[in-house]
Scaffold this motif. Sequence first.
Motif, PDB file in Angstrom:
ATOM      1  N   UNK A 107      -4.204   0.435 -21.921  1.00  0.00           N
ATOM      2  CA  UNK A 107      -5.399   0.642 -21.101  1.00  0.00           C
ATOM      3  C   UNK A 107      -5.508  -0.448 -20.035  1.00  0.00           C
ATOM      4  N   UNK A 108      -5.314  -1.703 -20.436  1.00  0.00           N
ATOM      5  CA  UNK A 108      -5.528  -2.820 -19.515  1.00  0.00           C
ATOM      6  C   UNK A 108      -4.394  -3.020 -18.525  1.00  0.00           C
ATOM      7  N   UNK A 109      -3.201  -2.523 -18.826  1.00  0.00           N
ATOM      8  CA  UNK A 109      -2.130  -2.623 -17.834  1.00  0.00           C
ATOM      9  C   UNK A 109      -2.329  -1.587 -16.734  1.00  0.00           C
ATOM     10  N   UNK A 110      -2.828  -0.416 -17.105  1.00  0.00           N
ATOM     11  CA  UNK A 110      -3.044   0.655 -16.136  1.00  0.00           C
ATOM     12  C   UNK A 110      -4.380   0.549 -15.421  1.00  0.00           C
ATOM     13  N   UNK A 115     -10.954  -5.267 -15.740  1.00  0.00           N
ATOM     14  CA  UNK A 115     -11.663  -6.021 -16.784  1.00  0.00           C
ATOM     15  C   UNK A 115     -10.836  -7.206 -17.275  1.00  0.00           C
ATOM     16  N   UNK A 116      -9.544  -6.996 -17.449  1.00  0.00           N
ATOM     17  CA  UNK A 116      -8.671  -8.084 -17.878  1.00  0.00           C
ATOM     18  C   UNK A 116      -8.675  -9.210 -16.845  1.00  0.00           C
ATOM     19  N   UNK A 117      -8.602  -8.859 -15.570  1.00  0.00           N
ATOM     20  CA  UNK A 117      -8.600  -9.881 -14.533  1.00  0.00           C
ATOM     21  C   UNK A 117      -9.902 -10.676 -14.511  1.00  0.00           C
ATOM     22  N   UNK A 118     -11.025 -10.003 -14.731  1.00  0.00           N
ATOM     23  CA  UNK A 118     -12.310 -10.713 -14.767  1.00  0.00           C
ATOM     24  C   UNK A 118     -12.343 -11.726 -15.907  1.00  0.00           C
ATOM     25  N   UNK A 119     -11.867 -11.313 -17.077  1.00  0.00           N
ATOM     26  CA  UNK A 119     -11.861 -12.213 -18.224  1.00  0.00           C
ATOM     27  C   UNK A 119     -10.920 -13.386 -17.990  1.00  0.00           C
ATOM     28  N   UNK A 120      -9.713 -13.104 -17.516  1.00  0.00           N
ATOM     29  CA  UNK A 120      -8.744 -14.173 -17.289  1.00  0.00           C
ATOM     30  C   UNK A 120      -9.247 -15.163 -16.234  1.00  0.00           C
ATOM     31  N   UNK A 121      -9.829 -14.664 -15.155  1.00  0.00           N
ATOM     32  CA  UNK A 121     -10.302 -15.567 -14.110  1.00  0.00           C
ATOM     33  C   UNK A 121     -11.489 -16.398 -14.579  1.00  0.00           C
ATOM     34  N   UNK A 122     -12.340 -15.803 -15.402  1.00  0.00           N
ATOM     35  CA  UNK A 122     -13.445 -16.577 -15.984  1.00  0.00           C
ATOM     36  C   UNK A 122     -12.896 -17.710 -16.856  1.00  0.00           C
ATOM     37  N   UNK A 123     -11.909 -17.361 -17.685  1.00  0.00           N
ATOM     38  CA  UNK A 123     -11.330 -18.382 -18.562  1.00  0.00           C
ATOM     39  C   UNK A 123     -10.628 -19.470 -17.763  1.00  0.00           C
ATOM     40  N   UNK A 124      -9.867 -19.084 -16.754  1.00  0.00           N
ATOM     41  CA  UNK A 124      -9.126 -20.080 -15.971  1.00  0.00           C
ATOM     42  C   UNK A 124     -10.072 -21.005 -15.213  1.00  0.00           C
ATOM     43  N   UNK A 125     -11.155 -20.475 -14.693  1.00  0.00           N
ATOM     44  CA  UNK A 125     -12.128 -21.347 -14.022  1.00  0.00           C
ATOM     45  C   UNK A 125     -12.766 -22.319 -15.017  1.00  0.00           C
ATOM     46  N   UNK A 126     -13.086 -21.825 -16.220  1.00  0.00           N
ATOM     47  CA  UNK A 126     -13.633 -22.704 -17.255  1.00  0.00           C
ATOM     48  C   UNK A 126     -12.624 -23.791 -17.614  1.00  0.00           C
ATOM     49  N   UNK A 127     -11.369 -23.410 -17.744  1.00  0.00           N
ATOM     50  CA  UNK A 127     -10.330 -24.393 -18.051  1.00  0.00           C
ATOM     51  C   UNK A 127     -10.158 -25.391 -16.915  1.00  0.00           C
ATOM     52  N   UNK A 156      -1.884 -10.613 -25.580  1.00  0.00           N
ATOM     53  CA  UNK A 156      -1.395  -9.819 -26.707  1.00  0.00           C
ATOM     54  C   UNK A 156      -2.423  -8.755 -27.103  1.00  0.00           C
ATOM     55  N   UNK A 157      -3.699  -9.139 -27.127  1.00  0.00           N
ATOM     56  CA  UNK A 157      -4.754  -8.189 -27.491  1.00  0.00           C
ATOM     57  C   UNK A 157      -4.815  -7.020 -26.509  1.00  0.00           C
ATOM     58  N   UNK A 158      -4.621  -7.307 -25.211  1.00  0.00           N
ATOM     59  CA  UNK A 158      -4.844  -6.288 -24.182  1.00  0.00           C
ATOM     60  C   UNK A 158      -3.583  -5.553 -23.732  1.00  0.00           C
ATOM     61  N   UNK A 159      -2.454  -6.236 -23.752  1.00  0.00           N
ATOM     62  CA  UNK A 159      -1.209  -5.639 -23.260  1.00  0.00           C
ATOM     63  C   UNK A 159      -0.199  -5.379 -24.368  1.00  0.00           C
ATOM     64  N   UNK A 160      -0.480  -5.897 -25.574  1.00  0.00           N
ATOM     65  CA  UNK A 160       0.470  -5.769 -26.665  1.00  0.00           C
ATOM     66  C   UNK A 160       1.400  -6.970 -26.720  1.00  0.00           C
ATOM     67  N   UNK A 161       1.944  -7.226 -27.900  1.00  0.00           N
ATOM     68  CA  UNK A 161       2.878  -8.344 -28.043  1.00  0.00           C
ATOM     69  C   UNK A 161       4.176  -8.052 -27.295  1.00  0.00           C
TER      70      UNK A 161
END
Length: 450
Positions: A169-172, A176-188, A221-226
């Motif tokens: 779902x998240x690769x296609x 939503x994945x990009x929003x989560x990743x960018x939020x995390x990266x800004x926090x980091x 892994x959760x969103x794209x699979x291992x």
Amino acid sequence: MPQNSSNAAISSDQISRYQDQFNQRKDAQVIERALTHQGILATSADYASDTDMSPVFSIDLDTGKVANQKQSGRCWMFAALNTMRHHLADLFKLSDFELSQNYTFFWDKFEKANYFYQNVLNTADQPLDSRKVAFLMTTPQQDGGQWDMLCAIIEKYGIVPKSVMPETYSSSKSADLNKVLNKKLRKDAVTLRKLSAENASDADIAAARDTMLGEVYNILCYTLGEPTQTFDFEYRDDDHNYHLDKDLTPKSFYDKYVGWNLDDYVSVINAPTADKPYNKTYTVEMLGNVLGGREVKHLNLTMADFKALAIKQLQDGQSVWFGCDVGQSSDRQKGIMDLNAYNKNELLGTDLTMTKAERLDYAESLMTHAMVLTGVDLVDGKPTKWKVENSWGDKVGTKGFFVMSDRWMDEFCYQVVVNKKYLSDDLLKAQAEEPTVLLPWDPMGALAAN
């Protein structure tokens, strides 16, 4: 001297004059009615270009069905893997085969996170309102990329068949994945800048970064699979013969089934701006994904040389990755990219013309999308139109293939990737030179993401 703002304010006399000028146009009301109901594109469409852009080409490679990136910005990845898929399909008789875009997507996201952390640390001594820090924080990572970035992923991680690591779902649908990743990266980034400001030890910073990367890995892994590590490749070829190749790794699969030396493939751009002399190489600061991996490097050539190289590769039966500004003067549904597709100047009574250099310098255009050249129509040795394999599925264009006029290529194509064996000795020497480093926001650093 800047114009005095009090003198530049719009006056009521000006508005009255503009209204009078508008009303004096005999066709003003007709145009207004058409545009208010149909919009600019439909009203300005010039259907003469439909016949000029017929999908018939003197050189036409058979590359099978088109792929579909769906609601993700992976065009650059699809296009690059498609050029490899074409080669693999010819060798092993696999016409409907695809490589896993999700596999390379996983590792690109993972490596981009680490690349971002490094850039955060490299700029930690700069204030938050510095242009470079603001540039980093605007988009910590995204789906888009360039050819060299996919090469860096393949050289480190290899590739796998789509059947081994299919879409999720998240690769296609990656928003939503990009929003989560960018939020995390800004926090980091907050944490890393604080550690730097506190003069934390290298070991403490490395430990924090390691924890951050582990969390990013989990999210992916959760969103794209291992990501696949070993697998069996089972298939039937076009002659219905059965094959089973066991215990492959992504790198051994690439070596056996594609086998290209990626160092042989180089990026050629056409950027006719004053700051980029031709026959010189360029790279872009803070652009990349794999730390320590292949850097982005462009050789800037005239449009004549640019197209000649693409034609040579097509004549040898190999498709060509290319980057362009797909939204300019193109009809997505018909699959036509042509300067005559729309006549906005005549419709609106204004001149919207700019040179290619002006569009780059004034942020009117840059590379937004990557596709594959699979054909060209040569008349008296000169190209008139090009066949383009897109990655938007088979419901657009001619079963997913587009037609691009040669004049459109002149104006809105910025990059091709060709085997360096087609370069002259002089161009090979130029390509081998150390590149000039461009600023992070240079248009040649744009990521293809449509």
